[in-house]
Design a protein around this motif. Structure first.
Motif, PDB file in Angstrom:
ATOM      1  N   PHE A 111     -34.121  -3.181  12.574  1.00  0.00           N
ATOM      2  CA  PHE A 111     -34.387  -2.489  11.354  1.00  0.00           C
ATOM      3  C   PHE A 111     -32.939  -2.257  10.452  1.00  0.00           C
ATOM      4  N   SER A 112     -31.926  -1.982  11.316  1.00  0.00           N
ATOM      5  CA  SER A 112     -30.536  -1.884  10.707  1.00  0.00           C
ATOM      6  C   SER A 112     -29.987  -2.958  10.333  1.00  0.00           C
ATOM      7  N   LYS A 113     -30.174  -4.345  10.585  1.00  0.00           N
ATOM      8  CA  LYS A 113     -29.859  -5.348  10.137  1.00  0.00           C
ATOM      9  C   LYS A 113     -30.538  -5.567   8.920  1.00  0.00           C
ATOM     10  N   GLU A 114     -31.746  -5.382   8.580  1.00  0.00           N
ATOM     11  CA  GLU A 114     -32.530  -5.651   7.298  1.00  0.00           C
ATOM     12  C   GLU A 114     -32.013  -4.612   6.345  1.00  0.00           C
TER      13      GLU A 114
ATOM     14  N   ILE B  48     -18.060 -10.166   4.830  1.00  0.00           N
ATOM     15  CA  ILE B  48     -19.553 -10.020   5.425  1.00  0.00           C
ATOM     16  C   ILE B  48     -19.378 -10.104   7.003  1.00  0.00           C
ATOM     17  N   ASN B  49     -18.632 -11.219   7.338  1.00  0.00           N
ATOM     18  CA  ASN B  49     -18.182 -11.388   8.592  1.00  0.00           C
ATOM     19  C   ASN B  49     -17.535 -10.319   9.432  1.00  0.00           C
ATOM     20  N   LYS B  50     -16.793  -9.782   8.723  1.00  0.00           N
ATOM     21  CA  LYS B  50     -16.299  -8.380   9.222  1.00  0.00           C
ATOM     22  C   LYS B  50     -16.970  -7.142   9.290  1.00  0.00           C
ATOM     23  N   LEU B  51     -17.941  -7.254   8.566  1.00  0.00           N
ATOM     24  CA  LEU B  51     -18.684  -5.937   8.460  1.00  0.00           C
ATOM     25  C   LEU B  51     -20.155  -6.039   9.192  1.00  0.00           C
ATOM     26  N   THR B  52     -20.393  -7.242   9.557  1.00  0.00           N
ATOM     27  CA  THR B  52     -21.493  -7.808  10.263  1.00  0.00           C
ATOM     28  C   THR B  52     -21.804  -7.001  11.622  1.00  0.00           C
ATOM     29  N   PRO B  53     -20.735  -6.556  12.509  1.00  0.00           N
ATOM     30  CA  PRO B  53     -21.031  -6.064  13.735  1.00  0.00           C
ATOM     31  C   PRO B  53     -21.408  -4.485  13.439  1.00  0.00           C
ATOM     32  N   LEU B  54     -21.089  -4.021  12.305  1.00  0.00           N
ATOM     33  CA  LEU B  54     -21.433  -2.713  12.085  1.00  0.00           C
ATOM     34  C   LEU B  54     -23.024  -2.630  11.678  1.00  0.00           C
TER      35      LEU B  54
ATOM     36  N   SER C  16     -17.323   2.105   5.903  1.00  0.00           N
ATOM     37  CA  SER C  16     -16.651   0.821   6.015  1.00  0.00           C
ATOM     38  C   SER C  16     -17.052  -0.018   4.665  1.00  0.00           C
ATOM     39  N   ILE C  17     -18.350  -0.305   4.534  1.00  0.00           N
ATOM     40  CA  ILE C  17     -18.709  -0.894   3.217  1.00  0.00           C
ATOM     41  C   ILE C  17     -18.179  -0.089   2.138  1.00  0.00           C
ATOM     42  N   ASN C  18     -18.367   1.124   1.840  1.00  0.00           N
ATOM     43  CA  ASN C  18     -17.745   1.647   0.828  1.00  0.00           C
ATOM     44  C   ASN C  18     -16.504   1.560   0.418  1.00  0.00           C
TER      45      ASN C  18
END
Length: 712
Positions: free
Chosen positions: A61-64, A85-91, A109-111
């Motif tokens: 659900f989180s990934k979506e 995107i690669n850097k944020l993907t673990p989150l 982090s995204i913000n």
């Protein structure tokens, strides 16, 4: 210091669609949760315990949610890099934990990163637009973000921006060249701008466009706005109609349902980066005070004595949010008049009624005298016992049309997105005797049948309902009920929108009062599902029209959303079809014969085919001559559609005398009414609906009377 979030002890129970919380609130200690954490906690628990059919809130659900949120921030893939995107993907698997009380690391982090990337992009476009483009080069651009990846690095991002800006400049340049060439023919001897001069002008116009775009990003997308988008990425992943409303949007939603709001009564428009007054509503606070004038530019807005907000570069909807407010509260406007003077005007807000929201009727004269009722939504002012209600208003329109002795009634629900469930049940009862209108099922419960309990039928004559792909929710309940009873013929799209769910609005402040008097907003939560009287759900599949007209509106229905709930069915309710059932098959065949030989529908179908072909185009040329050739071909294909209305016979549609008297001498209302009538006189869909109604009227006549009419 890491925030220690206290998870609220909230007990929820669902019974007949009602969500109940106990009196326990979020706890407080020396390190209480912040506003964002409180909202996330409440939303997470409400989704889990109160949603009709909750998805498992887990890593998947989180990934979506992560993918949806990132795309909402950068829909065109012009800000983030692939490395981002690669850097944020673990989150991306952290969001379910945040809903359960973990720190908001993913959001923050995204913000932080999107703010940095937007700032960088704000310096990219002026540099690119400072130099001429070479439109002789053979290169192409892909505009569909689904067909491209995130830029690999800063160089790739700059190149992506260059191509988009070049394409936008190419659009402007060709427009300017067309205007120049036309003016050259009309005014011989006048000085003509060169292509080089027009290219400079085109780049200037594109820069102004992006200046406003980035100004709006700065004004509209602060941390709170991005957090609101984050929460909505979560709620709409549960289903498309579960929404989080920050306080101002909650107010706007309630105003829309009520058909009224509290403001100053001025219609506004954007003109460049300015907000200009277009008209003043007669009888409104602005009209009564008399200081605000048409063509005034509103520069600043302040609440009472608070610091004024400069609204230069604002979108109209954002300016309106500041100007509207509580009844009786003052709003101060800094206004620049046409003569150049600047002044402060304080206006006390009062109720403004949106006439365009309400049911409206007219008479169409032709082969038969037909009543026409337009209903833009199923409105109901739940906060005012004496407020407007769509069922009552439609009943009044029906009574007026009956007094005019119409032979049939067309109810137009095109573009009607729904509204009050109570009103659609009551409205259906105007046309059928006592019986089930819709079945509603709550989470884990049995279906409840909502019935019309009034055995009286206000109108028993021929009835048609117009729909399109935008007709949703309550509109679909109304159309489905009339179709199941064989009471009316449904005319329009092959399928309506397909929203078969019920939502309820919950104020988050009721569960966690904010100490400083602020607001946490509200959650519109899906709690129930609709089922027709025949047992089938309107969810996803919508309602299939009896008489199908070619629909120019596509790719908007519920079935296009991967997060939509599934279709299913339950046992049929017990009901008796209409005593004189509509023979939809014969009406459909007659309509198909007419459309097959109709020049207007032939052109319309050709145009739709062209539009669908153009939509599949993936790349666009950045070469001037190639672009012009493509545009010439496309324009020629689409220009045929301009002739569609010319081939539609003009309907004789008129207001009833009582309605014209009600408009009085209000020039703005008279002008809006004139436009309302005008656009319906050349409406290809309404024209065919009138033809179908003519057939239905004849079909509804007793057999002996039909034979007599045929011999006349």
């Amino acid at each position: 210091m890491r925030l220690k979030v206290i998870i609220p002890v909230v007990l929820l129970s669902v019974s007949a669609g009602v969500l109940a919380f106990n009196n326990n609130k979020l706890g407080h200690n020396d390190d209480p949760p912040g506003r964002y954490e409180v909202i996330m906690n409440l939303v997470g628990q409400m989704l889990k315990e109160g949603h009709y059919q909750p998805k498992q809130i887990d890593d998947a659900f989180s990934k979506e949610v992560f993918d949806k949120y990132v795309r909402s921030l950068d829909a065109e893939k012009k800000f983030f890099l692939r490395t981002d995107i690669n850097k944020l993907t673990p989150l991306s698997t952290h969001i379910d934990d945040e809903l359960k009380g973990a720190p908001l690391d993913c959001f923050r982090s995204i913000n932080a990163l999107i703010k940095q990337r937007v700032t960088e992009a704000a310096s990219i476009y002026p540099e690119i637009l400072s130099k001429p483009f070479d439109f002789t080069a053979e290169e192409k651009v892909v505009l569909d973000p689904e067909k491209v990846d995130w830029p690999a690095d800063e160089t790739a991002r700059k190149e992506a921006w260059r191509k988009v800006l070049k394409y936008r400049t190419l659009e402007k340049l060709t427009d300017l060249q067309e205007i120049r060439d036309k003016d050259k023919k009309d005014s011989a001897g006048a000085k003509v701008k060169t292509d080089a001069e027009l290219e400079v002008e085109a780049r200037t116009k594109v820069k102004q466009l992006y200046d406003r775009y980035f100004e709006r990003l700065k004004n509209r997308q602060n941390d709170n706005d991005r957090f609101n988008m984050y929460v909505n990425a979560i709620t709409t992943t549960m289903d498309p109609h579960t929404d989080y409303f920050p306080p101002d949007e909650k107010r706007a939603f309630e105003e829309q349902m009520a058909g009224k709001f509290f403001g100053i009564g001025a219609q506004l428009k954007e003109e460049g980066d300015k907000i200009k007054v277009v008209s003043i509503v007669t009888g409104s606070p602005s009209w009564k005070q008399g200081l605000l004038k048409v063509n005034d530019v509103i520069q600043k807005v302040s609440q009472g004595n608070a610091e004024p907000v400069d609204i230069t570069g604002y979108a109209v909807e954002d300016a309106v949010k500041l100007i509207r407010g509580k009844k009786g509260s003052p709003v101060k406007l800094t206004v620049k008049s046409v003569d150049g003077t600047v002044k402060d005007i304080t206006i006390v807000r009062d109720e403004i009624v949106l006439d365009e929201t309400f049911a409206k009727s007219a008479i169409i004269n032709g082969q038969h005298k037909i009543g026409y009722i337009y209903l833009p939504e199923f409105y109901n002012d739940f906060n005012d016992r004496n407020g407007a209600r769509s069922a009552d208003d439609v009943a009044k329109e029906v009574a007026k049309l009956k007094a005019e002795k119409v032979e049939g009634i067309i109810l137009d629900l095109r573009f009607n997105g729904g509204g009050s469930l109570q009103d659609v049940v009551q409205m259906a009862g105007l046309f059928i005797p006592e019986g089930p209108v819709v079945q509603v099922r709550s989470r884990g419960g049995d279906a409840v049948v909502l019935r019309d309990r009034d055995r009286n039928v206000q109108y028993d004559g021929p009835l048609a309902i117009m729909v399109n792909e935008y007709s949703a929710s309550a509109s679909e309940i109304m159309a489905a009920a009339m179709q199941d009873y064989k009471r009316a013929v449904i005319i329009g799209s092959s399928q309506t929108f397909g929203k078969g769910t019920v939502q309820r609005l919950f104020n988050l402040d009721d569960f966690y009062p904010v100490k400083d008097g602020g607001s946490l907003g509200a959650l519109k939560l899906t709690q129930q599902k609709f089922y027709r009287a025949n047992g089938g759900s309107t969810q996803l599949k919508g309602v299939s029209s009896d008489v199908i007209l070619p629909d120019p509106y596509y790719e908007v229905a519920e079935r296009k959303d991967s997060d939509a709930l599934a279709w299913d069915e339950i046992p049929r309710a017990s009901f008796t079809p209409w005593i004189n059932p509509v023979n939809a098959e014969s009406l459909r065949k007659n309509s198909e014969k007419r459309m097959a030989v109709s020049p207007a529908f032939k052109l319309l179908n050709e145009n739709l085919a062209t539009l669908k072909r153009l939509e599949k185009q993936e790349t666009y040329s950045l070469n001037l001559q190639t672009y012009k050739a493509e545009q010439k071909s496309n324009t020629a294909a689409l220009k045929k559609y301009d002739a569609v209305n010319d081939k539609v016979k003009e309907l004789n549609i008129v207001n009833m005398k009582a309605d014209l008297e009600r408009l009085g001498s209000d020039s703005s209302k008279l002008a809006r009414n004139k436009d309302w009538i005008r656009i319906r006189t050349k409406d290809i869909y309404l024209d065919e609906a009138v033809n179908v109604m003519d057939d239905l009227i004849v079909q509804s006549l007793p057999k002996m009377q039909r034979k007599a009419d045929e011999h006349r």
